[in-house]
Design an enzyme around this catalytic site. Structure first.
Site, short mmCIF file in Angstrom:
data_model
loop_
_atom_site.label_atom_id
_atom_site.label_comp_id
_atom_site.label_asym_id
_atom_site.label_seq_id
_atom_site.Cartn_x
_atom_site.Cartn_y
_atom_site.Cartn_z
N LEU A 187 -4.25 24.38 -2.47
CA LEU A 187 -3.57 24.31 -3.76
C LEU A 187 -2.56 23.18 -3.68
CD1 LEU A 187 -2.71 28.10 -4.41
CD2 LEU A 187 -4.62 26.82 -5.36
N ASP A 188 -2.32 22.50 -4.81
CA ASP A 188 -1.25 21.50 -4.85
C ASP A 188 0.06 22.15 -4.41
OD1 ASP A 188 -2.92 19.52 -5.82
OD2 ASP A 188 -2.40 19.88 -7.92
N LYS A 189 0.93 21.36 -3.84
CA LYS A 189 2.19 21.87 -3.30
C LYS A 189 2.98 22.67 -4.34
CE LYS A 189 5.88 20.27 -0.26
NZ LYS A 189 6.45 19.11 0.42
N THR A 210 1.77 24.15 -7.03
CA THR A 210 1.01 25.26 -7.60
C THR A 210 1.22 26.52 -6.77
OG1 THR A 210 -0.68 23.70 -8.35
CG2 THR A 210 -1.30 26.02 -8.32
N ARG A 255 -5.32 19.86 -13.93
CA ARG A 255 -4.22 19.07 -14.51
C ARG A 255 -4.74 17.89 -15.32
NH1 ARG A 255 -0.84 17.83 -9.26
NH2 ARG A 255 0.55 16.77 -10.76
#
Length: 240
Positions: free
Chosen positions: A57-59, A61, A156
């Site tokens: 996951l993105d940091k 998120t 996104r």
């Protein structure tokens, strides 16, 4: 930053897998240029030495992330991801009012490296996401996002192509939510600088469904973290 107790993050565990509810601002894996920084993989390895993070996951998120406790479990889930058999559901708060009724976005994504991604119909890799509106507010919409593929920044950038950038997602022109913008008569004192309600973009990995080594479905839901809950409460109160 105070790092979490890994055990407190666990929302599911069996002999093969751990699912944690990842807090925002903690990376999934080791990042370039972030030597020594705590991440989910490092925390998991302290808990279970053979742990491997199965996806990222993105940091910023938050939400459900799966960790394999042994190589066989890792291979099993890697194959499911490759065959697009893993069901993932995200929730996002987007800027503006939108009616998405199983909207299918099929726009290829090119990863230029260094966290730069773009829509590129010639060079990009296939990327598919379904979107559904869960709740309207006056100025925002709560959206359910179901990615079929797993490209970097997929949800996104796909939302941004619909002019529905995620609130607070500066990279894709999403504006942060300020209380002064939704609460009538809200006043700041003269020297006070207003901070956004959420200090990150409003994206949460809500649910993941995959098969264990026994071929039985493992279905896990991750509760919203405090900042996401606060944002929705304030929108319910002042932006309805």
């Amino acid at each position: 930053m105070k790092y979490p107790n890994f055990k407190e993050l666990i929302i599911f565990e069996n002999d093969d897998y751990i699912v944690v509810n990842k807090p925002p601002f903690i990376a999934s894996l080791d990042e370039r240029g972030a030597a020594g920084e705590v991440n989910i993989l490092r925390l998991a390895k302290q808990y279970s030495p053979d742990a491997q993070v199965c996806h990222r996951l993105d940091k910023e998120t938050s939400g459900a992330i799966v960790i394999a406790k042994n190589p066989e479990a890792y291979r099993n889930l890697a194959m499911q991801f490759e065959r697009r058999k893993v069901k993932k559901v995200y929730h996002a708060v987007v800027d503006g009012q939108f009616q998405f009724d199983n909207l299918f976005v099929d726009l290829p994504i090119l990863n230029d490296g260094n966290k730069n991604v773009s829509i590129d119909r010639q060079e990009g890799k296939r990327a598919e996401t379904y979107f559904n509106t869960l709740k309207y507010y006056k100025h925002y919409t709560l959206v359910e996002c179901k990615p079929v593929t797993g490209r970097m920044h997929q949800i996104r950038i796909h939302l941004a192509t619909q002019r529905a950038a995620i609130a607070g997602d500066h990279m894709y022109k999403g504006k942060p939510v300020y209380l002064s913008a939704i609460k009538k008569g809200y006043r700041l004192s003269k020297d006070e600088e207003e901070l956004p309600i959420m200090k990150r973009f409003a994206l949460h990995a809500k649910e993941i469904v995959f098969k264990g080594l026994d071929e039985q479905d493992i279905s896990i839901q991750a509760a919203y973290p405090k900042d996401f809950t606060t944002l929705l409460k304030l929108l319910d109160k002042f932006d309805c």
